[in-house]
Design a protein around this motif. Structure first.
Motif, PDB file in Angstrom:
ATOM      1  N   ASN A 129      47.466  38.517  38.575  1.00 18.50           N
ATOM      2  CA  ASN A 129      46.031  38.242  38.620  1.00 18.50           C
ATOM      3  C   ASN A 129      45.752  37.025  39.485  1.00 18.50           C
ATOM      4  O   ASN A 129      46.414  35.993  39.368  1.00 18.50           O
ATOM      5  N   CYS A 130      44.743  37.181  40.347  1.00 19.13           N
ATOM      6  CA  CYS A 130      44.249  36.038  41.115  1.00 19.13           C
ATOM      7  C   CYS A 130      43.442  35.152  40.169  1.00 19.13           C
ATOM      8  O   CYS A 130      42.477  35.612  39.557  1.00 19.13           O
ATOM      9  N   THR A 131      43.826  33.899  40.052  1.00 15.61           N
ATOM     10  CA  THR A 131      43.131  33.018  39.121  1.00 15.61           C
ATOM     11  C   THR A 131      41.789  32.561  39.685  1.00 15.61           C
ATOM     12  O   THR A 131      41.019  31.910  38.992  1.00 15.61           O
ATOM     13  N   LYS A 132      41.506  32.913  40.932  1.00 10.64           N
ATOM     14  CA  LYS A 132      40.216  32.512  41.511  1.00 10.64           C
ATOM     15  C   LYS A 132      39.135  33.555  41.327  1.00 10.64           C
ATOM     16  O   LYS A 132      38.018  33.256  40.962  1.00 10.64           O
ATOM     17  N   CYS A 133      39.481  34.830  41.610  1.00  5.50           N
ATOM     18  CA  CYS A 133      38.441  35.852  41.563  1.00  5.50           C
ATOM     19  C   CYS A 133      38.705  36.922  40.515  1.00  5.50           C
ATOM     20  O   CYS A 133      37.856  37.760  40.265  1.00  5.50           O
ATOM     21  N   GLY A 134      39.892  36.917  39.909  1.00  4.81           N
ATOM     22  CA  GLY A 134      40.186  37.879  38.872  1.00  4.81           C
ATOM     23  C   GLY A 134      40.734  39.200  39.380  1.00  4.81           C
ATOM     24  O   GLY A 134      41.034  40.080  38.587  1.00  4.81           O
ATOM     25  N   GLU A 151      44.339  42.188  49.643  1.00  8.81           N
ATOM     26  CA  GLU A 151      43.316  42.843  48.847  1.00  8.81           C
ATOM     27  C   GLU A 151      42.261  41.902  48.287  1.00  8.81           C
ATOM     28  O   GLU A 151      41.109  42.297  48.077  1.00  8.81           O
ATOM     29  N   CYS A 152      42.629  40.691  47.995  1.00 16.16           N
ATOM     30  CA  CYS A 152      41.687  39.774  47.381  1.00 16.16           C
ATOM     31  C   CYS A 152      40.550  39.469  48.341  1.00 16.16           C
ATOM     32  O   CYS A 152      40.794  39.175  49.516  1.00 16.16           O
ATOM     33  N   PRO A 153      39.322  39.578  47.889  1.00 21.18           N
ATOM     34  CA  PRO A 153      38.180  39.298  48.774  1.00 21.18           C
ATOM     35  C   PRO A 153      38.173  37.865  49.297  1.00 21.18           C
ATOM     36  O   PRO A 153      37.534  37.589  50.317  1.00 21.18           O
ATOM     37  N   LEU A 154      38.884  36.991  48.634  1.00 18.95           N
ATOM     38  CA  LEU A 154      38.949  35.597  49.078  1.00 18.95           C
ATOM     39  C   LEU A 154      40.283  35.290  49.739  1.00 18.95           C
ATOM     40  O   LEU A 154      40.557  34.163  50.108  1.00 18.95           O
ATOM     41  N   GLY A 155      41.131  36.317  49.878  1.00 20.88           N
ATOM     42  CA  GLY A 155      42.542  36.084  50.113  1.00 20.88           C
ATOM     43  C   GLY A 155      42.921  35.549  51.475  1.00 20.88           C
ATOM     44  O   GLY A 155      43.935  34.884  51.609  1.00 20.88           O
TER      45      GLY A 155
HETATM   46 ZN    ZN Z   1      41.227  36.351  44.501  1.00 19.98          ZN
END
Ligand code: ZN
Length: 69
Positions: A26-31, A54-58
């Protein structure tokens, strides 16, 4: 570049024929979460690469797998 620590836990994933041991990350920033087969440090690093894609903030993040592995 922001360092993001990944929250990694064991998970039973659906394989082709049976349940396969893996990890859920799990990304601890965006979930956002990704799942990969296997529980080694190599699996965790692979998950970190997937998260970066994949993470939108990644794209501007560096994902740290902590002391996993
Ligand atoms: Zn993220």
């Amino acid at each position: 570049m922001t360092k993001v620590t990944l929250d990694i836990e064991h998970a039973d994933l659906d394989g082709s024929y049976s349940t396969v041991e893996g990890i859920r990350v799990n990304c601890t920033k965006c979930g956002h979460s990704v799942e990969v087969f296997g529980t080694s440090d190599a699996s965790a690093r692979r998950a970190a690469v997937m998260m970066k894609e994949e993470c939108p903030l990644g794209l501007s993040n560096y994902y740290d797998i902590g002391d996993w592995g």
